[in-house]
Motif scaffolding. Structure first.
Motif, PDB file in Angstrom:
ATOM      1  N   THR A 115      14.723  36.035  28.541  1.00 52.38           N
ATOM      2  CA  THR A 115      13.591  36.967  28.445  1.00 52.38           C
ATOM      3  C   THR A 115      13.644  37.889  29.663  1.00 52.38           C
ATOM      4  O   THR A 115      14.494  37.728  30.534  1.00 52.38           O
ATOM      5  CB  THR A 115      12.248  36.209  28.517  1.00 52.38           C
ATOM      6  N   GLY A 116      12.725  38.817  29.723  1.00 53.33           N
ATOM      7  CA  GLY A 116      12.583  39.620  30.930  1.00 53.33           C
ATOM      8  C   GLY A 116      12.119  38.755  32.085  1.00 53.33           C
ATOM      9  O   GLY A 116      11.701  37.609  31.889  1.00 53.33           O
ATOM     10  N   TYR A 117      12.185  39.319  33.304  1.00 54.98           N
ATOM     11  CA  TYR A 117      11.804  38.537  34.479  1.00 54.98           C
ATOM     12  C   TYR A 117      10.426  38.971  34.970  1.00 54.98           C
ATOM     13  O   TYR A 117      10.139  40.162  35.094  1.00 54.98           O
ATOM     14  CB  TYR A 117      12.831  38.704  35.595  1.00 54.98           C
ATOM     15  N   GLY A 118       9.585  37.982  35.256  1.00 57.80           N
ATOM     16  CA  GLY A 118       8.284  38.269  35.853  1.00 57.80           C
ATOM     17  C   GLY A 118       7.442  39.180  34.976  1.00 57.80           C
ATOM     18  O   GLY A 118       7.222  38.890  33.799  1.00 57.80           O
ATOM     19  N   LYS A 119       7.008  40.307  35.518  1.00 52.52           N
ATOM     20  CA  LYS A 119       6.114  41.205  34.783  1.00 52.52           C
ATOM     21  C   LYS A 119       6.795  41.823  33.557  1.00 52.52           C
ATOM     22  O   LYS A 119       6.135  42.362  32.673  1.00 52.52           O
ATOM     23  CB  LYS A 119       5.568  42.304  35.715  1.00 52.52           C
ATOM     24  N   HIS A 120       8.109  41.755  33.512  1.00 54.72           N
ATOM     25  CA  HIS A 120       8.847  42.307  32.365  1.00 54.72           C
ATOM     26  C   HIS A 120       9.108  41.263  31.270  1.00 54.72           C
ATOM     27  O   HIS A 120       9.795  41.557  30.293  1.00 54.72           O
ATOM     28  CB  HIS A 120      10.204  42.856  32.821  1.00 54.72           C
ATOM     29  N   LYS A 121       8.584  40.072  31.489  1.00 51.75           N
ATOM     30  CA  LYS A 121       8.910  38.917  30.631  1.00 51.75           C
ATOM     31  C   LYS A 121       8.949  39.249  29.138  1.00 51.75           C
ATOM     32  O   LYS A 121       9.942  38.981  28.457  1.00 51.75           O
ATOM     33  CB  LYS A 121       7.885  37.807  30.891  1.00 51.75           C
ATOM     34  N   ASP A 122       7.882  39.836  28.637  1.00 47.68           N
ATOM     35  CA  ASP A 122       7.789  40.071  27.188  1.00 47.68           C
ATOM     36  C   ASP A 122       8.202  41.489  26.781  1.00 47.68           C
ATOM     37  O   ASP A 122       7.996  41.896  25.634  1.00 47.68           O
ATOM     38  CB  ASP A 122       6.356  39.800  26.709  1.00 47.68           C
ATOM     39  N   LYS A 123       8.772  42.214  27.710  1.00 52.30           N
ATOM     40  CA  LYS A 123       9.183  43.593  27.389  1.00 52.30           C
ATOM     41  C   LYS A 123      10.701  43.739  27.366  1.00 52.30           C
ATOM     42  O   LYS A 123      11.229  44.653  26.758  1.00 52.30           O
ATOM     43  CB  LYS A 123       8.637  44.561  28.450  1.00 52.30           C
ATOM     44  N   HIS A 124      11.386  42.828  28.055  1.00 51.49           N
ATOM     45  CA  HIS A 124      12.848  42.939  28.195  1.00 51.49           C
ATOM     46  C   HIS A 124      13.555  41.750  27.553  1.00 51.49           C
ATOM     47  O   HIS A 124      12.980  40.677  27.428  1.00 51.49           O
ATOM     48  CB  HIS A 124      13.245  42.918  29.683  1.00 51.49           C
ATOM     49  N   ILE A 125      14.818  41.977  27.199  1.00 56.84           N
ATOM     50  CA  ILE A 125      15.740  40.852  27.049  1.00 56.84           C
ATOM     51  C   ILE A 125      16.871  41.076  28.043  1.00 56.84           C
ATOM     52  O   ILE A 125      17.228  42.216  28.358  1.00 56.84           O
ATOM     53  CB  ILE A 125      16.306  40.700  25.611  1.00 56.84           C
ATOM     54  N   ARG A 126      17.389  39.948  28.576  1.00 57.36           N
ATOM     55  CA  ARG A 126      18.493  40.039  29.543  1.00 57.36           C
ATOM     56  C   ARG A 126      19.687  39.280  28.975  1.00 57.36           C
ATOM     57  O   ARG A 126      19.556  38.149  28.502  1.00 57.36           O
ATOM     58  CB  ARG A 126      18.056  39.464  30.894  1.00 57.36           C
ATOM     59  N   ILE A 127      20.822  39.943  28.990  1.00 58.58           N
ATOM     60  CA  ILE A 127      22.032  39.433  28.347  1.00 58.58           C
ATOM     61  C   ILE A 127      23.130  39.262  29.388  1.00 58.58           C
ATOM     62  O   ILE A 127      23.526  40.230  30.046  1.00 58.58           O
ATOM     63  CB  ILE A 127      22.503  40.424  27.256  1.00 58.58           C
TER      64      ILE A 127
END
Lengths: 366, 366
Positions: free
Chosen positions: B328-340
């Motif tokens: 998932t995104g990290y911290g405040k970006h949790k639900d906005k990002h995916i990390r690959i």
């Protein structure tokens, strides 16, 4: 190539099921799971729960995962001492605990006893400003184990001081009442028969309060592995940094199996196996137990002294040729002692085989 | 249960041969060998030698084994800074490097850039008393990778300051000239595809001299993991405390295999696989690369932003259902990002499968 049996005092023989659990861990893809997810939290909860049962820890004690027993020395002193710590020194490892304090810029009060002996608590006088007493329950360098009654005496004598006990080469065999101490720690490559790279630090509220007080006075507790940081994460079964996930998984599995056997049975077997080795040492004209006082002889790391150091190499080679590895002496005792681990991973049959070999090395010359 | 593919940014997918090497390690009883014997020294020499080749390190740099990238932050600051460090902050991990300095009681000079961007060295003004510049080459929380030319600029601009570079989620893919930096560090559960629990800290003579100078002025460098202590042991291929022996063994094996492939080929494959994923992100109407500037887009940890965070859970579930795990995104970006993750353990075919799945999730709505 035949397999060696490792009677070495750590790293040591693997607990019988470790290889199987390692295979299972890869099958379940444990090394790839996130340390910030439920699967990891469950591993932490499982391992901490089984350690709690095995070591008979009260619920109020925190079970923290760090990287080694050596790291535990640093973290405890960094967090629980502002000015001065007191060290009971009777060998190389208890001495390193004191040296760690000095390296961290702390004052130390050192109560020293010769190698092979235990501190007599009757003679303990502590200055008023020592905030922590550091005691090494089992001195791996000499094979001296502090009698349980001494720990109770020290606790009773110094109720307000933090009592931190190194059980690195003793756990899970701990005969004292854990509630008598405020902090204990060990690494897993000794009594738990696991690969090295994981340490366990157990502290109570008194240690945490002291750390918070130190922090509030503006002093540094280190960083990610400060007690407040470790405990904040531990409350949700996490760690501040990515930990040795595989190590925590394996520790949980082995602690669970040890609980199936029961700590009383483990202690009983440890005592029986220790008796076999000490008897063999007595039966060998070329050896004697390094620790003279029977009450101070370690059950988990047994140290024998050679009457003639010239025979040391021959003895080590002789055992190696039979695929039995023991440790040499430590430091200045290197070529005078052999050190024999008596951890749960080593069976009665293995200890008997070693005992027979020791006796056969050189027949008693009467 | 079908096996998952872990595109997570660490812990991540295991390098293809790790399970085999683990079995072999048990067959050879590696977990039981002494960390004070020749067998261990050979493991250390082997692993350090292959890292030296892979990362193109000059002979004069020391390869030190610690426990994690997080520990590296602490040890570098504790040893190489007396008063003040400067931190280039562009995300959560570069920020934690700065916070670590503050926790250790150091003054910090923070040069901050918004998440998803890289620091522009042209704007860097440093106060005279910052002893160390902390730069995060690859910010795992945002997917921003500092362009190589910037590292050269910073080196040229501040030749007397220690330049410490976090390559935690980039190594072994490092495009910059290692001789431009004085210190770099990583953990093995990312680019090396190994189980967590081992960190590598690489320093040059400048870092050691600074530590010795700090020590001589009466300041503490910590204890067992101070640079002088680590380096004194490393000179004879040992470590101050019992290390993660198995982790060092596995790292040596994987680094050896990576050298057979060659670092140039690994970089080329990494670039190709990154292009596949970035192309897929461009092809998805619901996604865009979080890092706008192409030159700053990470090759090893790729971060995509969802136009509509409401679709985040559905996307994660959809990938999970196909046995593909992304972060998932990290911290405040949790639900906005995916990390690959795009580490060497992940093949071109696996990256293509993920790319296809991303594109198929929601057809382009033109």
């Amino acid at each position: 190539m035949s397999k060696n049996t490792f009677f070495t005092v750590g790293p040591s023989e693997m607990y019988f099921s470790v290889e199987m659990h390692m295979k299972e861990a890869f099958r379940k893809q444990i090394p790839s799971i996130s340390h910030r997810g439920t699967a990891f939290q469950n591993l932490y909860r499982h391992a901490a729960g089984h350690l709690r049962e095995l070591l008979q820890l009260p619920e109020s004690y925190y079970v923290l995962f760090i990287n080694s027993g050596t790291e535990a020395w640093e973290r405890i002193l960094q967090n629980c001492v502002e000015k001065k710590s007191c060290h009971l020194v009777n060998g190389a490892f208890s001495k390193r605990f004191a040296v760690t304090a000095q390296e961290l810029g702390l004052e130390t009060e050192v109560i020293e006893t010769p190698d092979g002996q235990c501190i007599d608590p009757k003679n303990m006088l502590l200055s008023n400003d020592s905030e922590l007493i550091a005691l090494t329950y089992n001195e791996t360098s000499t094979g001296a184990m502090q009698p349980v009654s001494d720990i109770t005496s020290i606790r009773n004598g110094f109720q307000n001081t933090i009592l931190a006990v190194d059980v690195v080469s003793a756990a899970p065999y701990i005969n004292f009442n854990v509630q008598d101490v405020d902090c204990l720690f060990f690494s897993v490559q000794k009594g738990f028969g696991l690969p090295a790279g994981l340490g366990v630090l157990i502290v109570n509220e008194k240690c945490l309060s002291k750390a918070v007080k130190k922090q509030e006075s503006g002093k540094s507790l280190g960083s990610y592995h400060s007690l407040p940081s470790l405990i904040e994460k531990a409350e949700k079964y996490e760690t501040p940094a990515t930990p040795n996930v595989l190590g925590i998984y394996l520790l949980g599995k082995v602690a669970e199996e040890m609980n199936l056997k029961g700590i009383d049975q483990i202690r009983k077997e440890t005592d029986q196996k220790a008796a076999i080795i000490y008897q063999a040492i007595e039966d060998c004209s070329y050896l004697k137990p390094f620790v003279e006082k029977k009450a101070c002889r370690s059950k988990t790391t047994i140290v024998a002294e050679l009457h003639d150091p010239a025979e040391h190499k021959a003895l080590m080679d002789y055992l190696s040729a039979q695929s039995m590895k023991v440790s040499t002496g430590y430091g200045k005792h290197k070529d005078k002692h052999i050190r024999i681990a008596n951890f749960p991973a080593l069976s009665k049959e293995q200890m008997e085989r070693l005992a027979d070999a020791l006796v056969a090395f050189k027949k008693v010359e009467v």
